[in-house]
Design an enzyme around this catalytic site. Structure first.
Site, mmCIF file in Angstrom:
data_model
loop_
_atom_site.group_PDB
_atom_site.id
_atom_site.type_symbol
_atom_site.label_atom_id
_atom_site.label_comp_id
_atom_site.label_asym_id
_atom_site.label_seq_id
_atom_site.Cartn_x
_atom_site.Cartn_y
_atom_site.Cartn_z
ATOM 1 N N CYS A 144 67.825 39.585 68.669
ATOM 2 C CA CYS A 144 69.178 39.673 68.054
ATOM 3 C C CYS A 144 70.296 39.963 68.921
ATOM 4 C CB CYS A 144 69.341 40.657 66.727
ATOM 5 S SG CYS A 144 68.624 42.103 67.220
ATOM 6 N N HIS A 223 74.290 46.432 65.406
ATOM 7 C CA HIS A 223 74.268 46.913 66.952
ATOM 8 C C HIS A 223 75.801 46.668 67.246
ATOM 9 C CE1 HIS A 223 69.921 46.794 67.225
ATOM 10 N NE2 HIS A 223 69.811 45.240 67.310
HETATM 11 N N1 NAP Z 1 64.413 43.200 62.437
HETATM 12 C C1 NAP Z 1 65.152 42.869 63.317
HETATM 13 O O1 NAP Z 1 66.404 43.272 63.358
HETATM 14 C C2 NAP Z 1 64.977 41.807 64.283
HETATM 15 C C3 NAP Z 1 65.902 40.957 64.870
HETATM 16 C C4 NAP Z 1 65.599 40.063 65.893
HETATM 17 C C5 NAP Z 1 64.228 39.871 65.840
HETATM 18 N N2 NAP Z 1 63.303 40.609 65.315
HETATM 19 C C6 NAP Z 1 61.968 40.294 65.889
HETATM 20 O O2 NAP Z 1 61.114 39.581 64.771
HETATM 21 C C7 NAP Z 1 59.873 39.875 64.751
HETATM 22 C C8 NAP Z 1 59.678 40.288 63.214
HETATM 23 O O3 NAP Z 1 60.234 41.809 62.902
HETATM 24 P P1 NAP Z 1 60.816 42.060 61.671
HETATM 25 O O4 NAP Z 1 61.724 42.917 61.844
HETATM 26 O O5 NAP Z 1 60.938 41.168 60.632
HETATM 27 O O6 NAP Z 1 59.277 42.728 61.294
HETATM 28 P P2 NAP Z 1 58.984 43.534 59.957
HETATM 29 O O7 NAP Z 1 59.757 43.653 58.788
HETATM 30 O O8 NAP Z 1 57.966 44.399 60.144
HETATM 31 O O9 NAP Z 1 57.826 42.192 59.273
HETATM 32 C C9 NAP Z 1 56.651 41.812 60.043
HETATM 33 C C10 NAP Z 1 55.886 40.995 59.105
HETATM 34 O O10 NAP Z 1 54.649 40.644 59.930
HETATM 35 C C11 NAP Z 1 53.631 40.830 58.934
HETATM 36 N N3 NAP Z 1 52.419 40.940 59.853
HETATM 37 C C12 NAP Z 1 51.924 42.064 60.292
HETATM 38 N N4 NAP Z 1 50.954 41.728 61.211
HETATM 39 C C13 NAP Z 1 50.858 40.668 61.200
HETATM 40 C C14 NAP Z 1 49.803 39.667 62.279
HETATM 41 N N5 NAP Z 1 48.893 39.951 62.851
HETATM 42 N N6 NAP Z 1 50.229 38.323 62.072
HETATM 43 C C15 NAP Z 1 51.378 37.984 61.167
HETATM 44 N N7 NAP Z 1 52.257 38.660 60.451
HETATM 45 C C16 NAP Z 1 52.015 40.062 60.674
HETATM 46 C C17 NAP Z 1 53.725 42.243 58.098
HETATM 47 O O11 NAP Z 1 53.329 41.913 56.874
HETATM 48 P P3 NAP Z 1 53.055 42.731 55.738
HETATM 49 O O12 NAP Z 1 54.534 43.136 55.182
HETATM 50 O O13 NAP Z 1 52.332 41.705 54.706
HETATM 51 O O14 NAP Z 1 52.208 43.842 56.104
HETATM 52 C C18 NAP Z 1 55.516 42.075 57.937
HETATM 53 O O15 NAP Z 1 55.800 41.190 56.734
HETATM 54 C C19 NAP Z 1 59.689 40.760 65.920
HETATM 55 O O16 NAP Z 1 59.282 39.972 66.844
HETATM 56 C C20 NAP Z 1 61.119 41.473 65.835
HETATM 57 O O17 NAP Z 1 61.265 41.992 67.565
HETATM 58 C C21 NAP Z 1 63.594 41.423 64.538
#
Ligand code: NAP
Length: 346
Positions: A144, A223
């Site tokens: 982001c 941010h």
């Molecule tokens: N959040 C932000 O602000 C943001 C912004 C830009 C980029 N990102 C990036 O986007 C990615 C995802 O972040 P997020 O914020 O969406 O995380 P999140 O809300 O924690 O979601 C991650 C998801 O991945 C699932 N998961 C857990 N272990 C896994 C595996 N081994 N393989 C596939 N899926 C799995 C989880 O499933 P369950 O719920 O079923 O346990 C959860 O739904 C990361 O790389 C992060 O750095 C995040």
């Protein structure tokens, strides 16, 4: 037109948003989303009609879904068998294991900014390097913060031909739905200086010289970037010309904070809720017009980033890129954004 079959691996903060944005498009469709196990997040997939799969192939993990009343169609390998491309939205640093699975299934892949550039050797943001990623096997859609920096710095670089940037990233401590992170009563500097955040821009636009400092603060909504950019001698720009450039740039909102009474990230997010996208998202980078000033060759400005959503439309454009759809980045961005607006009746 045959539609691109898209799988979402990880239906969390980013995954559920990318699924909606893909569902909005007429040239792609969601063929399945994964959850690690039954939880309230499965209800959203059911409500949307997205086929539900388990992140893992173990039969006992798959069985847990039906025990809780969910129709799980199988493990990840079943989903890979029906997909053209997978958008990996797993928590950061899980990429290496998942990459091996995607490669053995022969599907194209997108990772998110929580993974390192080295995982794929290719990073992506629509405005910087869409064309270079046409038809490749997979990319990392940058974070982001990097997306936000690219949106305002790439057009500036393309006009000036060189750019030296220092920025301070004032980062939200956690996402609103995350109860496991902090700080809740402190300001936490990233002590490894310069921080990795700014230089990540060079994974999509290596010509921009950039360094950063970063601090985490107790807020969940956005941010904020405080940016100083040194333009080359003879750039010929003025503050107004830079504002006009950003007004013409897709996915950037330029607004006068004082006139509109939007002087903090709280009001920016309130305005986002008024716009009407789901979850109160703001895909655009918000630049305060009255906080932009060019003094000689040095440009000062602030911008605010909705961390949960600025990367969402970029994922849609990146799907088109890796699938080799021959469309320039501005056409893809316009198509993506118009479809999302229509989807939410905006
Ligand atoms: N959040 C932000 O602000 C943001 C912004 C830009 C980029 N990102 C990036 O986007 C990615 C995802 O972040 P997020 O914020 O969406 O995380 P999140 O809300 O924690 O979601 C991650 C998801 O991945 C699932 N998961 C857990 N272990 C896994 C595996 N081994 N393989 C596939 N899926 C799995 C989880 O499933 P369950 O719920 O079923 O346990 C959860 O739904 C990361 O790389 C992060 O750095 C995040």
């Amino acid at each position: 037109m045959t539609s691109i079959k898209v799988a979402i691996n990880g239906f969390g903060t980013i995954g559920k948003r990318v699924a909606d944005a893909v569902d909005a498009q007429d040239d792609m469709e969601i063929v399945g989303v994964t959850k690690t196990g039954p939880s309230f997040g499965c209800d959203l997939a059911v409500k949307k009609g997205f086929p539900l799969y388990c992140t893992f192939d173990e039969p006992d993990r798959i069985a847990r879904f039906s025990e809780q009343g969910y129709n799980c169609l199988g493990g990840l390998s079943y989903l890979m068998a029906v997909a053209d491309v997978v958008v990996d939205c797993s928590p950061g640093k899980m990429g290496a294991d998942n990459l091996a699975k995607y490669q053995s299934a022969g599907v194209k892949y997108l990772f998110q900014g929580g993974e390192k550039h080295e995982l794929t050797g290719r990073s992506y943001t629509s405005s910087a390097n869409h064309k270079e990623n046409l038809g490749v096997e997979g990319v990392r859609v940058v974070s982001c913060n990097t997306t936000g920096l690219s949106r305002t710095l790439v057009p500036l670089y393309e006009y000036c031909g060189s750019l030296k940037v220092e920025c301070t990233m004032i980062r939200r401590a956690a996402d609103p739905g995350d109860s496991s992170k902090g700080p809740i009563n402190a300001i936490k500097p990233v002590l490894k200086v310069p921080s990795h955040h700014g230089p990540d821009v060079m994974t999509v636009k290596p010509e921009i010289e950039i360094n950063s400092l970063a601090v985490a603060v107790p807020t969940t909504i956005m941010h904020l970037h405080a940016i100083i950019a040194d333009l080359p001698e003879g750039h010929g720009l003025t503050t107004d010309a830079i504002l006009a450039m950003w007004e013409e740039t897709p996915r950037v909102i330029v607004m006068n904070g004082s006139d509109n009474r939007i002087t903090t990230t709280a009001e920016v997010m309130e305005m986002a809720r008024d716009i009407g996208r789901k979850w109160g998202d703001l895909h655009e980078i918000f630049v305060w017009e009255d906080g932009v000033s060019l003094v000689g060759n040095r440009l000062y400005y602030f911008q605010a980033i909705h961390q949960e959503s600025d990367v969402i439309p970029e994922n849609v454009d990146a799907i088109r890129a890796v699938m080799g759809i021959d469309m320039d980045w501005r056409t893809s961005v316009a198509k993506t954004d118009a479809a999302i607006s229509a989807y939410y009746n905006l």
